[in-house]
Each structure stands twice: as C-alpha cells, then as structure tokens.
Design a protein around this motif. Structure first.
Motif, PDB file in Angstrom:
ATOM      1  N   UNK A   1     105.313   9.071  34.145  1.00 16.58           N
ATOM      2  CA  UNK A   1     105.999   8.037  34.502  1.00 16.58           C
ATOM      3  C   UNK A   1     107.089   8.011  34.270  1.00 16.58           C
ATOM      4  N   UNK A   2     107.723   8.580  32.885  1.00 15.14           N
ATOM      5  CA  UNK A   2     108.756   8.329  32.883  1.00 15.14           C
ATOM      6  C   UNK A   2     109.969   9.011  34.106  1.00 15.14           C
ATOM      7  N   UNK A   3     109.620  10.750  34.506  1.00 13.65           N
ATOM      8  CA  UNK A   3     109.629  10.986  35.498  1.00 13.65           C
ATOM      9  C   UNK A   3     110.249  10.372  36.777  1.00 13.65           C
TER      10      UNK A   3
ATOM     11  N   UNK B   1     119.730   5.194  34.908  1.00  5.48           N
ATOM     12  CA  UNK B   1     119.903   4.768  33.940  1.00  5.48           C
ATOM     13  C   UNK B   1     119.008   4.995  32.289  1.00  5.48           C
ATOM     14  N   UNK B   2     117.774   4.616  33.147  1.00  6.58           N
ATOM     15  CA  UNK B   2     116.925   4.521  32.726  1.00  6.58           C
ATOM     16  C   UNK B   2     116.468   6.183  31.386  1.00  6.58           C
TER      17      UNK B   2
ATOM     18  N   UNK C   1     114.952   6.284  27.742  1.00 11.41           N
ATOM     19  CA  UNK C   1     113.613   7.268  27.928  1.00 11.41           C
ATOM     20  C   UNK C   1     113.953   8.223  26.588  1.00 11.41           C
ATOM     21  N   UNK C   2     115.200   8.383  27.005  1.00 12.68           N
ATOM     22  CA  UNK C   2     115.364   9.659  26.518  1.00 12.68           C
ATOM     23  C   UNK C   2     115.027   9.132  24.159  1.00 12.68           C
TER      24      UNK C   2
END
Length: 52
Positions: A13-15, A23-24, A28-29
């Motif tokens: 999902x993050x990928x 910009x996310x 996220x990191x």
C-alpha cells in the motif's frame, strides 16, 4: 493475523501511494521509523491478541 502477515500488505500500500503521490514518501518514511522505533523501545506497547 500476525504482524509478519501485515508487513507485506503495508509495504504494498505504501509503495502504491508513493507512486501516486511522491510527496507522501517523507510522511510514510517518518511514520514507519517512528513506529519501528517505538516498537523497539517498548516491545510490549502493541499487544496483539493471540500473540502468545
């Protein structure tokens, strides 16, 4: 559901979100590092049912 089974789903999902909105990546990191750091400092902070 074990935390090991959740990690690949979260990574997927993050990928996808990073591909859609680059910009996310910073957010996220940062959230990931904070969560992993808290789980490392306080291993009992997140008690999953049936975790043994």
């Amino acid at each position: 559901m074990e935390i090991i089974a959740i990690q690949p789903l979260v990574a997927l999902v993050a990928g996808i979100l990073i591909l859609i909105v680059p910009r996310l990546l910073n957010i996220i990191v940062a959230v990931y590092l904070i969560v992993v750091g808290l789980m490392g400092l306080f291993p009992g902070l997140i008690n999953l049912p049936g975790g043994g």
